[in-house]
Design an enzyme around this catalytic site. Structure first.
Site, short mmCIF file in Angstrom:
data_model
loop_
_atom_site.label_atom_id
_atom_site.label_comp_id
_atom_site.label_asym_id
_atom_site.label_seq_id
_atom_site.Cartn_x
_atom_site.Cartn_y
_atom_site.Cartn_z
N LYS A 174 0.90 -1.18 0.00
CA LYS A 174 0.00 0.00 0.00
C LYS A 174 0.92 1.20 0.00
O LYS A 174 1.52 1.55 1.01
CB LYS A 174 -0.89 -0.03 1.24
CG LYS A 174 -2.25 0.64 1.07
CD LYS A 174 -2.18 2.13 0.85
CE LYS A 174 -2.00 2.89 2.15
NZ LYS A 174 -1.68 4.31 1.91
N CYS A 283 12.83 8.76 10.49
CA CYS A 283 12.40 8.23 11.79
C CYS A 283 13.56 8.19 12.77
O CYS A 283 13.37 8.40 13.97
CB CYS A 283 11.75 6.87 11.62
SG CYS A 283 12.60 5.83 10.45
N GLU A 383 7.81 13.88 18.24
CA GLU A 383 8.51 13.89 16.96
C GLU A 383 8.05 15.08 16.13
O GLU A 383 6.86 15.25 15.88
CB GLU A 383 8.17 12.57 16.25
CG GLU A 383 9.04 12.23 15.08
CD GLU A 383 8.74 10.83 14.53
OE1 GLU A 383 7.57 10.43 14.50
OE2 GLU A 383 9.70 10.16 14.12
P1 NAD Z 1 0.66 7.63 9.07
O1 NAD Z 1 1.30 6.72 10.02
O2 NAD Z 1 -0.77 7.96 9.32
O3 NAD Z 1 0.72 7.02 7.57
C1 NAD Z 1 1.67 6.10 7.14
C2 NAD Z 1 1.02 5.08 6.23
O4 NAD Z 1 -0.05 4.43 6.91
C3 NAD Z 1 0.39 5.66 4.95
O5 NAD Z 1 0.61 4.77 3.88
C4 NAD Z 1 -1.10 5.70 5.30
O6 NAD Z 1 -1.93 5.62 4.18
C5 NAD Z 1 -1.25 4.47 6.14
N1 NAD Z 1 -2.39 4.48 7.06
C6 NAD Z 1 -2.95 5.54 7.72
N2 NAD Z 1 -3.97 5.14 8.50
C7 NAD Z 1 -4.08 3.81 8.35
C8 NAD Z 1 -4.92 2.81 8.93
N3 NAD Z 1 -5.88 3.12 9.80
N4 NAD Z 1 -4.74 1.52 8.57
C9 NAD Z 1 -3.76 1.18 7.70
N5 NAD Z 1 -2.94 2.08 7.13
C10 NAD Z 1 -3.08 3.38 7.45
O7 NAD Z 1 1.56 8.90 8.98
P2 NAD Z 1 1.26 10.35 8.36
O8 NAD Z 1 -0.15 10.78 8.68
O9 NAD Z 1 1.63 10.31 6.93
O10 NAD Z 1 2.30 11.24 9.16
C11 NAD Z 1 2.02 11.65 10.48
C12 NAD Z 1 3.25 11.58 11.35
O11 NAD Z 1 3.74 10.23 11.38
C13 NAD Z 1 4.45 12.38 10.86
O12 NAD Z 1 4.38 13.71 11.24
C14 NAD Z 1 5.58 11.67 11.53
O13 NAD Z 1 5.75 12.13 12.83
C15 NAD Z 1 5.14 10.24 11.56
N6 NAD Z 1 5.78 9.44 10.48
C16 NAD Z 1 6.80 8.66 10.83
C17 NAD Z 1 7.44 7.91 9.85
C18 NAD Z 1 8.58 7.03 10.21
O14 NAD Z 1 9.40 6.72 9.37
N7 NAD Z 1 8.67 6.57 11.42
C19 NAD Z 1 7.04 7.99 8.53
C20 NAD Z 1 5.95 8.80 8.21
C21 NAD Z 1 5.33 9.52 9.21
#
Ligand code: NAD
Length: 480
Positions: A174, A283, A383
């Site tokens: 995904k 991260c 973060e």
């Molecule tokens: P998120 O965790 O919501 O999204 C990451 C992935 O998860 C995306 O592909 C999204 O479509 C998917 N996703 C979202 N909700 C889901 C659900 N209920 N079930 C399954 N998949 C789902 O992150 P975001 O909203 O893009 O970013 C928010 C914060 O997350 C950022 O500000 C940052 O702090 C953190 N982040 C961390 C990393 C990391 O590498 N650790 C990466 C991206 C974001």
């Protein structure tokens, strides 16, 4: 750039049941392209295709060394197309072109490494005394569901896809809705090396619909997720309903402890890479520096100089490695970072440099140093996921460890000192999955990576990661 990109399900390029999503170029703020958006039915078709490949055994039954060869060939395919992939990555994600090339090279390295490991996933024979012959095997789980973040869309997908394929799983990816375009290269790579249809499926969809449907699908056998803590909890909860294992990689608030005997000139390079690479959207970013009080002023001055030395602007114009930084992934992420800096100021910290968005179109944010941070402040605990360095002060070694360990996270940590005893003692006291001594990001695809605490569980990279993709079967024979 094409106007529209499709999903890849069961070997075919298809539209999405939820229509399309605009992909924004964070370097300009303008619409770059559109991408198909998968719905629940699309997810179901992708999972069923992957499940079919698993059942039929095309990957599972292949001699591992041959499977490994295919995985390695996928990496070479990425390198053969590095110019195109890196160019697209810059436009959808915002990073400088040279960083995008580093990311594609890093992605290829995963395929090289795990392709090479495929033949090494051996079982063992267990002595049960006369009359028995017993051995273990490591079998693939089946369908690996991989939910990818937008910060390193190419490298993060490569990390889990290569290990899953090397161990004989089929995969449903995904891709992130903000940066879905480059993920299609994994479908092209799978086609190019001749993987069976359905072995690799790549679809973009919203997290709350397609992501949730994938995480909760009863024919998914294993889940890999990188992203935020709340989403990680939602995914682990869905996985628990189906009793399938997860690997969760949920970010951090990682600290570098800088002792009074550290080489601060060399440390400037760690600041450059640790918090301004990928505009801090990493991260394992070095988002906190905890420095001995005797070197505090000097460190803040050096950090400010590093931050001010960076030229910030469109990634596509930044082709060469150097003192530059691109856009953040979106205006939303940029505004979130700006708001967190404002909260830090309101709580008593001092913005030593940066802290504002650039007055140009695009999601640009100044490289920022926040000084005078104390462990109770929001910015010391949460973060930012942006180019914002927090500087804290300590007076003795025990206090440094206490500060470093004072967040809910525990992804990585660092110690900077000339004293090896001090470094090894700190390494054992830091509550983190990986410790860097005298170089932030020391390590590579070969070294295990993953968190303590709210940073998640399971390990990516290294041989440790392989064990997330296989389950052990024991076979005991009663000899006549
Ligand atoms: P998120 O965790 O919501 O999204 C990451 C992935 O998860 C995306 O592909 C999204 O479509 C998917 N996703 C979202 N909700 C889901 C659900 N209920 N079930 C399954 N998949 C789902 O992150 P975001 O909203 O893009 O970013 C928010 C914060 O997350 C950022 O500000 C940052 O702090 C953190 N982040 C961390 C990393 C990391 O590498 N650790 C990466 C991206 C974001």
């Amino acid at each position: 750039m094409r106007e529209y990109w499709q999903n890849y399900i069961d070997g075919a390029w298809v539209d999405g049941g939820e229509g399309r999503i605009d992909v924004i170029n964070p370097g300009t703020g303008a619409v770059l392209s559109a991408h198909a958006l998968a719905d629940v039915a699309d997810v179901d078709r992708a999972v069923m295709a992957a499940q079919r490949v698993h059942r039929e055994g095309a990957l599972r039954e292949m001699r591992p060394i041959e499977r490994g060869r295919l995985v390695q060939a996928m990496g070479r395919f990425l390198l053969d197309n590095i110019d195109a992939i890196a160019g697209e990555l810059v436009l959808e994600q915002g990073k400088p072109l040279w960083e995008a090339r580093v990311e594609v090279e890093g992605a290829a390295l995963y395929f090289e490494y795990y392709g090479n490991q495929a033949a090494t996933v051996e079982g063992r024979s267990i002595p049960l005394g006369a009359g028995y012959f017993d051995w273990t095997e490591n079998e693939p789980f089946g369908v690996s569901a991989q939910i990818i973040p937008w910060n390193y869309p190419v490298e993060m997908t490569a990390r889990s896809l290569s290990a899953a394929l090397a161990t004989g799983n089929s995969v449903v990816i995904k891709s992130p809705e903000m940066t879905p375009i480059t993920n299609r290269w994994f479908a092209l790579a799978a086609e190019h090396v001749g993987l069976p249809k359905g072995a690799v499926n790549v679809l973009c969809g919203l997290g709350r619909t397609a992501g949730a449907a994938l995480a909760g699908h009863r024919d998914v056998n294993q889940i890999v997720f990188t992203g935020s803590v709340p989403t990680g909890v939602a995914i682990a909860t869905a996985a628990a309903q189906n009793v399938v294992p997860c690997v969760l990689e949920l970010g951090g608030k990682s600290a570098a402890i800088v002792h009074d005997d550290a080489d601060l000139e060399a440390f400037e390079n760690d600041i450059r890479w640790g918090i301004y690479f990928n505009a801090g959207q990493v991260c394992s970013a070095m988002s906190r520096v905890v420095v001995h009080e005797s070197r505090y002023d000097e460190l803040v001055e050096r950090a400010v100089n590093v931050a001010r030395s960076l030229s910030v602007g469109p990634g596509i114009e930044r082709a060469e490695f150097g003192a530059n930084m691109g856009a953040m992934v979106s205006e939303g992420q940029r505004d979130r970072a700006a708001a967190m800096v404002q909260v830090a100021e309101a709580e008593g910290a001092v913005v030593a440099t940066g802290g504002r968005k650039l007055n140009t179109p695009g999601a640009f944010f100044e490289p920022t140093v926040v000084a005078g941070v104390t462990p109770d402040m929001t910015i010391a605990r949460e973060e930012v996921f942006g180019p914002v360095l927090s500087v804290l002060k300590f007076s003795d070694d025990a206090q440094a460890i206490e500060i470093a360990n004072s967040t809910d996270y525990g992804l990585v940590g660092g110690v900077f000192t000339a004293d090896l005893d001090r470094a090894t003692k700190a390494a054992s006291q830091l509550r983190a999955g990986q410790v860097f001594v005298n170089e932030w990001y020391a390590g590579g695809v070969e070294t295990p990576f993953g968190g303590y605490g709210k940073s998640g569980y399971g390990r990516e990279k290294g041989r440790e990661a392989l064990w997330n993709y296989v389950q052990t079967k024991n076979v005991a024979i009663k000899l006549r």
